[in-house]
Design a protein around this motif. Structure first.
Motif, PDB file in Angstrom:
ATOM      1  N   LYS A   1     -24.876 -45.996 110.666  1.00  0.00           N
ATOM      2  CA  LYS A   1     -24.859 -45.761 111.971  1.00  0.00           C
ATOM      3  C   LYS A   1     -26.233 -45.456 112.736  1.00  0.00           C
ATOM      4  O   LYS A   1     -27.134 -45.107 111.866  1.00  0.00           O
ATOM      5  CB  LYS A   1     -23.674 -44.842 112.119  1.00  0.00           C
ATOM      6  CG  LYS A   1     -22.450 -44.943 111.985  1.00  0.00           C
ATOM      7  CD  LYS A   1     -21.417 -44.092 112.427  1.00  0.00           C
ATOM      8  CE  LYS A   1     -19.919 -44.349 111.954  1.00  0.00           C
ATOM      9  NZ  LYS A   1     -19.139 -43.105 112.542  1.00  0.00           N
TER      10      LYS A   1
ATOM     11  N   GLY B   1     -23.534 -45.784 116.532  1.00  0.00           N
ATOM     12  CA  GLY B   1     -23.223 -44.501 116.588  1.00  0.00           C
ATOM     13  C   GLY B   1     -22.702 -43.733 117.399  1.00  0.00           C
ATOM     14  O   GLY B   1     -22.368 -44.272 118.642  1.00  0.00           O
ATOM     15  N   GLN B   2     -22.344 -42.275 117.323  1.00  0.00           N
ATOM     16  CA  GLN B   2     -21.841 -41.710 118.557  1.00  0.00           C
ATOM     17  C   GLN B   2     -23.006 -41.120 119.450  1.00  0.00           C
ATOM     18  O   GLN B   2     -24.157 -40.807 118.898  1.00  0.00           O
ATOM     19  CB  GLN B   2     -21.314 -40.448 117.980  1.00  0.00           C
ATOM     20  CG  GLN B   2     -19.981 -40.904 116.907  1.00  0.00           C
ATOM     21  CD  GLN B   2     -18.874 -41.416 117.951  1.00  0.00           C
ATOM     22  OE1 GLN B   2     -18.641 -41.080 118.876  1.00  0.00           O
ATOM     23  NE2 GLN B   2     -18.385 -42.447 117.103  1.00  0.00           N
TER      24      GLN B   2
ATOM     25  N   ASN C   1     -17.140 -43.458 131.160  1.00  0.00           N
ATOM     26  CA  ASN C   1     -17.565 -42.660 130.107  1.00  0.00           C
ATOM     27  C   ASN C   1     -19.117 -42.090 130.150  1.00  0.00           C
ATOM     28  O   ASN C   1     -19.717 -42.482 130.928  1.00  0.00           O
ATOM     29  CB  ASN C   1     -17.100 -43.482 128.897  1.00  0.00           C
ATOM     30  CG  ASN C   1     -18.198 -44.864 128.602  1.00  0.00           C
ATOM     31  OD1 ASN C   1     -19.136 -45.066 128.982  1.00  0.00           O
ATOM     32  ND2 ASN C   1     -17.123 -45.904 128.276  1.00  0.00           N
TER      33      ASN C   1
ATOM     34  N   ARG D   1     -21.367 -42.672 128.151  1.00  0.00           N
ATOM     35  CA  ARG D   1     -22.091 -43.639 127.700  1.00  0.00           C
ATOM     36  C   ARG D   1     -22.783 -44.618 129.028  1.00  0.00           C
ATOM     37  O   ARG D   1     -23.655 -45.114 129.169  1.00  0.00           O
ATOM     38  CB  ARG D   1     -21.799 -44.704 126.540  1.00  0.00           C
ATOM     39  CG  ARG D   1     -21.872 -44.371 125.275  1.00  0.00           C
ATOM     40  CD  ARG D   1     -21.380 -45.243 124.119  1.00  0.00           C
ATOM     41  NE  ARG D   1     -21.398 -44.924 122.794  1.00  0.00           N
ATOM     42  CZ  ARG D   1     -22.410 -44.953 121.977  1.00  0.00           C
ATOM     43  NH1 ARG D   1     -23.387 -45.655 122.381  1.00  0.00           N
ATOM     44  NH2 ARG D   1     -22.237 -44.602 120.933  1.00  0.00           N
TER      45      ARG D   1
ATOM     46  N   SER E   1     -31.871 -44.114 117.139  1.00  0.00           N
ATOM     47  CA  SER E   1     -30.538 -44.483 117.802  1.00  0.00           C
ATOM     48  C   SER E   1     -30.509 -45.467 118.797  1.00  0.00           C
ATOM     49  O   SER E   1     -29.496 -45.829 119.372  1.00  0.00           O
ATOM     50  CB  SER E   1     -30.347 -42.943 118.453  1.00  0.00           C
ATOM     51  OG  SER E   1     -31.273 -42.627 119.392  1.00  0.00           O
TER      52      SER E   1
ATOM     53  N   LYS F   1     -25.364 -38.932 121.651  1.00  0.00           N
ATOM     54  CA  LYS F   1     -25.666 -37.459 121.358  1.00  0.00           C
ATOM     55  C   LYS F   1     -26.199 -36.948 123.202  1.00  0.00           C
ATOM     56  O   LYS F   1     -26.755 -37.740 123.881  1.00  0.00           O
ATOM     57  CB  LYS F   1     -27.030 -37.579 120.532  1.00  0.00           C
ATOM     58  CG  LYS F   1     -26.642 -37.912 119.297  1.00  0.00           C
ATOM     59  CD  LYS F   1     -27.837 -37.426 118.262  1.00  0.00           C
ATOM     60  CE  LYS F   1     -27.619 -37.935 116.792  1.00  0.00           C
ATOM     61  NZ  LYS F   1     -28.814 -37.746 115.924  1.00  0.00           N
TER      62      LYS F   1
END
Length: 315
Positions: free
Chosen positions: A191, A300-301, A14, A16, A259, A303
């Motif tokens: 988040k 969190g998502q 993925n 990440r 983040s 970025k």
């Protein structure tokens, strides 16, 4: 030395670059040799574990508390000279060997490194030519839990309170005067990279000027058998406007969670990570008044990468 390079790589699944329970962990080991090389054993290991360790002084004696928990362990033997006749050979040049492991579908904590412990997921390659010639390679891969709320029990998976406002009140007396502080935040769950407003209402009926300060408090807890140790850290987010004697004022600010800050987690028996939002009143010649509100940091998502810029806790 006939082995010039031993390189260990894994495939990302993925954006990440993380792996999670149920994923397939695949990759390759590259061996570069300058001539034919006899091999006794060549293998790859995959392991996930949590380990804690800290020193302690007890009546002049030095003690070390340690413990660990293994989440999974796999071993793939690529080459092995079972007969011991030297017939297992790696040819000269670049040789690439693939491997595949299936990560178990069970609740396991995310990768984490704290003051006195860490949760690590790793791959190791070991090529043994003889008892005196052993080549090793190691790489760690980021692991991400699939638990949506890794800080509560399975019977409490839906936490409505994460979206509810939080409040706290404290009253202190300084001489003949009274100081009251009311603190509120928009919610308890936040988040990574998300922002929220925090307000401190100060009613200062004392003869002193007081100044509100905002902190993010981190609490790391480590457990080794029956022993326990806690490491805390408070990050000053900023200082609000001072409130003069015999006045009142509401100070509001916007908190932004970095983040990169690790999310809250409880789903590891050897360690856990918690956060608090702390607001204090700095009082001259007096004991600071403080209020702590629970703060749960959620994943969190990701970025997209961008140019580095200076970031502030306050906007």
């Amino acid at each position: 030395m006939t082995v010039k390079q031993l390189l260990l790589e894994y495939d990302k699944v993925n954006e990440r670059g993380t792996l999670s329970p149920g994923d397939t962990l695949s990759g390759r080991v590259t061996v570069v040799t300058d001539k034919e090389t006899k091999v006794q054993c060549f293998l790859v290991k995959a392991k996930g574990k949590a380990e804690v360790m800290w020193p302690e002084q007890d009546r002049g004696a030095s003690l070390v508390h340690s413990d660990k928990k293994t989440y999974f362990y796999f071993e793939d033997i690529i080459l092995q000279d079972k007969k011991g006749d030297g017939s297992i050979i790696i040819g000269p040049g670049k040789n690439v060997y693939s491997f595949t492991f299936e990560i178990p579908k069970r609740d396991m904590p995310s990768s984490y490194k704290g003051k006195w412990g860490k949760i690590i997921y790793s791959l190791r390659a070991k090529l043994t030519q003889s008892i005196w010639q052993v080549h090793k390679a190691k790489t760690e891969f980021p692991f991400l839990t699939k638990s949506e709320f890794p800080f509560v029990s399975k019977s409490e998976m839906i936490i409505i309170g994460l979206k509810e406002p939080q409040y706290g009140t404290r009253i202190s007396f300084y001489g003949s005067g009274k100081v009251t502080m009311n603190v509120s935040s928009e919610k308890m769950g936040l988040k990574q990279g998300e922002t929220m407003e925090v307000s401190a209402e100060v009613l200062n009926n004392s003869a002193h000027t007081v100044t509100p300060k905002f902190f993010l408090c981190e609490k790391q807890t480590f457990v080794a058998q029956s022993q326990r140790i806690v490491h805390t850290n408070a990050i000053l987010l900023g200082t609000g406007e001072s409130v003069s004697a015999a006045t009142s004022r509401t100070v509001s600010t916007v908190l932004t969670v970095p983040s990169h800050l690790p999310p809250t987690f409880f789903n590891c028996s050897k360690m856990k990570l918690e956060y608090r939002l702390k607001v204090t009143l700095d009082v001259p010649l007096g004991r600071d008044l403080e209020i702590k509100l629970p703060l749960v940091i959620l994943l969190g998502q990701p970025k997209p990468p961008k140019e580095k810029a200076k970031r502030s806790w306050f906007t």
